[in-house]
Scaffold this motif. Structure first.
Motif, mmCIF file in Angstrom:
data_model
loop_
_atom_site.group_PDB
_atom_site.id
_atom_site.type_symbol
_atom_site.label_atom_id
_atom_site.label_comp_id
_atom_site.label_asym_id
_atom_site.label_seq_id
_atom_site.Cartn_x
_atom_site.Cartn_y
_atom_site.Cartn_z
ATOM 1 N N SER A 56 77.922 42.733 -13.890
ATOM 2 C CA SER A 56 77.257 42.287 -12.657
ATOM 3 C C SER A 56 76.871 40.810 -12.693
ATOM 4 C CB SER A 56 76.006 43.139 -12.393
ATOM 5 O OG SER A 56 76.427 44.417 -11.998
ATOM 6 N N VAL A 57 77.063 40.150 -13.852
ATOM 7 C CA VAL A 57 76.839 38.699 -13.892
ATOM 8 C C VAL A 57 77.779 38.024 -12.902
ATOM 9 C CG1 VAL A 57 77.039 36.636 -15.350
ATOM 10 C CG2 VAL A 57 75.952 38.698 -16.248
ATOM 11 N N SER A 58 79.013 38.546 -12.799
ATOM 12 C CA SER A 58 79.958 37.929 -11.850
ATOM 13 C C SER A 58 79.551 38.210 -10.399
ATOM 14 C CB SER A 58 81.391 38.379 -12.134
ATOM 15 O OG SER A 58 81.465 39.767 -12.108
ATOM 16 N N LYS A 59 78.586 39.120 -10.193
ATOM 17 C CA LYS A 59 78.040 39.311 -8.833
ATOM 18 C C LYS A 59 76.766 38.490 -8.640
ATOM 19 C CE LYS A 59 79.518 44.164 -8.696
ATOM 20 N NZ LYS A 59 78.970 45.545 -8.786
ATOM 21 N N GLY A 60 76.421 37.690 -9.652
ATOM 22 C CA GLY A 60 75.271 36.799 -9.510
ATOM 23 C C GLY A 60 74.012 37.304 -10.197
ATOM 24 N N GLU A 61 74.094 38.367 -10.984
ATOM 25 C CA GLU A 61 72.887 38.874 -11.645
ATOM 26 C C GLU A 61 72.344 37.834 -12.637
ATOM 27 O OE1 GLU A 61 73.086 42.711 -13.837
ATOM 28 O OE2 GLU A 61 71.161 43.060 -12.856
ATOM 29 N N SER A 62 71.019 37.702 -12.662
ATOM 30 C CA SER A 62 70.397 36.675 -13.501
ATOM 31 C C SER A 62 70.351 37.115 -14.963
ATOM 32 C CB SER A 62 68.969 36.414 -13.020
ATOM 33 O OG SER A 62 68.188 37.566 -13.271
ATOM 34 N N LEU A 63 70.095 36.127 -15.837
ATOM 35 C CA LEU A 63 69.934 36.428 -17.260
ATOM 36 C C LEU A 63 68.756 37.376 -17.448
ATOM 37 C CD1 LEU A 63 70.845 35.815 -20.158
ATOM 38 C CD2 LEU A 63 69.304 33.854 -20.161
ATOM 39 N N LYS A 64 67.680 37.126 -16.722
ATOM 40 C CA LYS A 64 66.484 37.973 -16.838
ATOM 41 C C LYS A 64 66.834 39.428 -16.514
ATOM 42 C CE LYS A 64 61.934 38.753 -14.849
ATOM 43 N NZ LYS A 64 60.843 38.255 -14.031
ATOM 44 N N ASP A 65 67.518 39.660 -15.397
ATOM 45 C CA ASP A 65 67.827 41.045 -15.022
ATOM 46 C C ASP A 65 68.813 41.692 -15.983
ATOM 47 O OD1 ASP A 65 66.061 41.260 -12.899
ATOM 48 O OD2 ASP A 65 67.429 40.233 -11.534
ATOM 49 N N THR A 66 69.715 40.883 -16.522
ATOM 50 C CA THR A 66 70.646 41.420 -17.525
ATOM 51 C C THR A 66 69.863 41.879 -18.753
ATOM 52 O OG1 THR A 66 72.324 39.861 -16.736
ATOM 53 C CG2 THR A 66 72.713 40.863 -18.889
ATOM 54 N N VAL A 67 68.911 41.051 -19.187
ATOM 55 C CA VAL A 67 68.137 41.389 -20.391
ATOM 56 C C VAL A 67 67.202 42.576 -20.117
ATOM 57 C CG1 VAL A 67 66.416 40.514 -22.022
ATOM 58 C CG2 VAL A 67 68.327 39.078 -21.349
ATOM 59 N N LEU A 68 66.606 42.624 -18.922
ATOM 60 C CA LEU A 68 65.747 43.778 -18.580
ATOM 61 C C LEU A 68 66.569 45.071 -18.604
ATOM 62 C CD1 LEU A 68 63.560 42.361 -15.635
ATOM 63 C CD2 LEU A 68 62.835 42.828 -17.985
ATOM 64 N N THR A 69 67.810 44.986 -18.155
ATOM 65 C CA THR A 69 68.687 46.164 -18.159
ATOM 66 C C THR A 69 68.950 46.626 -19.592
ATOM 67 O OG1 THR A 69 69.719 45.363 -16.146
ATOM 68 C CG2 THR A 69 70.967 47.002 -17.389
ATOM 69 N N LEU A 70 69.204 45.655 -20.478
ATOM 70 C CA LEU A 70 69.444 46.019 -21.884
ATOM 71 C C LEU A 70 68.187 46.644 -22.491
ATOM 72 C CD1 LEU A 70 71.386 42.853 -23.121
ATOM 73 C CD2 LEU A 70 72.324 45.024 -22.321
ATOM 74 N N GLY A 71 67.018 46.110 -22.092
ATOM 75 C CA GLY A 71 65.745 46.640 -22.603
ATOM 76 C C GLY A 71 65.544 48.088 -22.157
ATOM 77 N N ALA A 72 65.913 48.378 -20.921
ATOM 78 C CA ALA A 72 65.750 49.748 -20.400
ATOM 79 C C ALA A 72 66.602 50.723 -21.192
ATOM 80 C CB ALA A 72 66.133 49.768 -18.921
ATOM 81 N N MET A 73 67.638 50.200 -21.850
ATOM 82 C CA MET A 73 68.514 51.073 -22.663
ATOM 83 C C MET A 73 68.108 51.059 -24.135
ATOM 84 S SD MET A 73 72.103 50.226 -20.853
ATOM 85 C CE MET A 73 72.232 50.285 -19.063
ATOM 86 N N HIS A 74 66.903 50.546 -24.410
ATOM 87 C CA HIS A 74 66.345 50.553 -25.767
ATOM 88 C C HIS A 74 67.246 49.861 -26.792
ATOM 89 C CE1 HIS A 74 63.119 52.926 -24.243
ATOM 90 N NE2 HIS A 74 63.984 53.801 -23.742
ATOM 91 N N THR A 75 67.602 48.640 -26.460
ATOM 92 C CA THR A 75 68.382 47.824 -27.391
ATOM 93 C C THR A 75 67.451 47.294 -28.482
ATOM 94 O OG1 THR A 75 69.770 47.155 -25.566
ATOM 95 C CG2 THR A 75 69.768 45.722 -27.494
#
Ligand code: ASP
Length: 322
Positions: free
Chosen positions: A79-98
């Motif tokens: 979704s980065v290619s759809k304009g998703e920010s670094l913050k939202d990418t990292v929050l998504t990874l956090g929600a998956m308990h990285t």
């Protein structure tokens, strides 16, 4: 050590500890069964916003050899290619308990944001940010130099007394910046050689010598370790080019060829972080010759990254469990 963001953050003792643990890790890699159970049940995400061959594969190999689950993320196809920010990418990874994020980003400072903006609890390891830092590269370089130049039992040693020369596109090089920081912390004397157009403003405040003439530098500050840097054409064309008159002139003035190779001290080694522009900053004869430790750098990269993942992810201070 929770994060590894910059070589500048490492004390001499911490750097030696990482190198010593990397030696233990390297010993496990000579075994038939290379996997250790150390990070079983933990997840490492490789978040690479810039291209990479060695660093990405090496972090993936290191994490897998420690039994972690590894997820490789690249912005293309996400979704980065759809304009998703670094913050939202990292929050998504956090929600998956990285548990750890290994990040390479074109923006200098991006790993700091990820580690300190409160977006994640994960350990953050900088795998190269813009022209800023690449700490695991300087650690694998130090491991390679220590093995070759500091006697038969390098464990516990620093790089005291070594003369290290870094040649080429310093301006765009996070490898050079991390190297200057780490090698001087470890007691080495560092010399940079580059045309004035490929040196950053303020280089005179760095803790190293600077030469504009490679042959003069090789005569006056003969290196034990000679590190050739890649000419970073992609960053040069983004800046409009014009950093040197022609590739031929660059090779003549700053390339490592057979004549310069022959002028090195007998014990001197040649390093390059890769990827190489063969024929531009280094000839194939030098890249593949007896002094070259370029392939060893890659092997040592796995051991160093195992050590860094182990120390950050387990919070361990001591020895590696067998
Ligand atoms: N592979 C190294 C880096 O990512 C060196 C280079 O690209 O020239 O910084």
């Amino acid at each position: 050590m929770k994060h590894l963001l910059s070589a500048q953050d490492l004390t001499r003792d911490q750097a030696i500890q990482i190198l010593d643990i990397a030696e233990e890790m390297a010993a496990t890699q000579a075994r038939e069964v290379k996997k250790l159970p150390t990070l079983r049940g933990q997840t490492v995400v490789n978040l690479f916003f810039e291209d990479s061959t060695r660093t990405r594969i090496s972090f993936e190999t290191a994490a897998k050899r420690l039994s972690a689950d590894v997820i490789n993320f690249s912005p293309k196809g996400s979704s980065v290619s759809k304009g998703e920010s670094l913050k939202d990418t990292v929050l998504t990874l956090g929600a998956m308990h990285t548990d750890a994020i290994v990040v390479r980003h074109y923006a200098s400072g991006a790993p700091y944001n990820i580690a300190h903006a409160g977006w994640t609890d994960a350990c953050v390891i900088n795998a190269g940010d813009g022209t800023h830092q690449h700490p695991t590269q300087s650690l694998l370089d130090a491991m390679t130099m220590r093995r070759h130049l500091m006697g038969p039992t390098p464990v516990g040693q620093d790089l005291n007394g070594l003369s290290i020369m870094i040649v080429g596109d310093v301006l765009h090089s996070r490898v050079a910046r991390s190297g200057v920081d780490l090698f001087t912390t470890l007691g080495a004397k560092v010399t940079l050689v580059a045309p004035a157009t490929l040196l950053p403003i303020g280089v005179d405040t760095w803790p190293c010598g600077v030469y504009y003439d490679l042959d003069q530098a090789l005569r006056e500050a003969p290196p034990d370790a000679l590190m050739m840097l890649r000419v970073q054409k992609e960053r040069m064309s983004a800046a409009g080019g014009g950093f040197f008159p022609s590739p031929q002139e660059y090779t003549r003035d700053y390339g490592l060829d057979e004549a310069r190779l022959a002028a090195l001290q007998r014990h001197a080694i040649v390093l390059h972080p890769g990827p190489m522009n063969r024929g531009l900053e280094i000839t194939s004869g030098a890249a593949d010759g007896a002094r070259s430790v370029i392939v060893e750098q890659v092997a040592n990269g796995v051991a160093v990254r195992m050590a860094v993942l182990y120390l950050t992810m387990t919070g361990a201070k001591g020895k590696v469990a067998a």
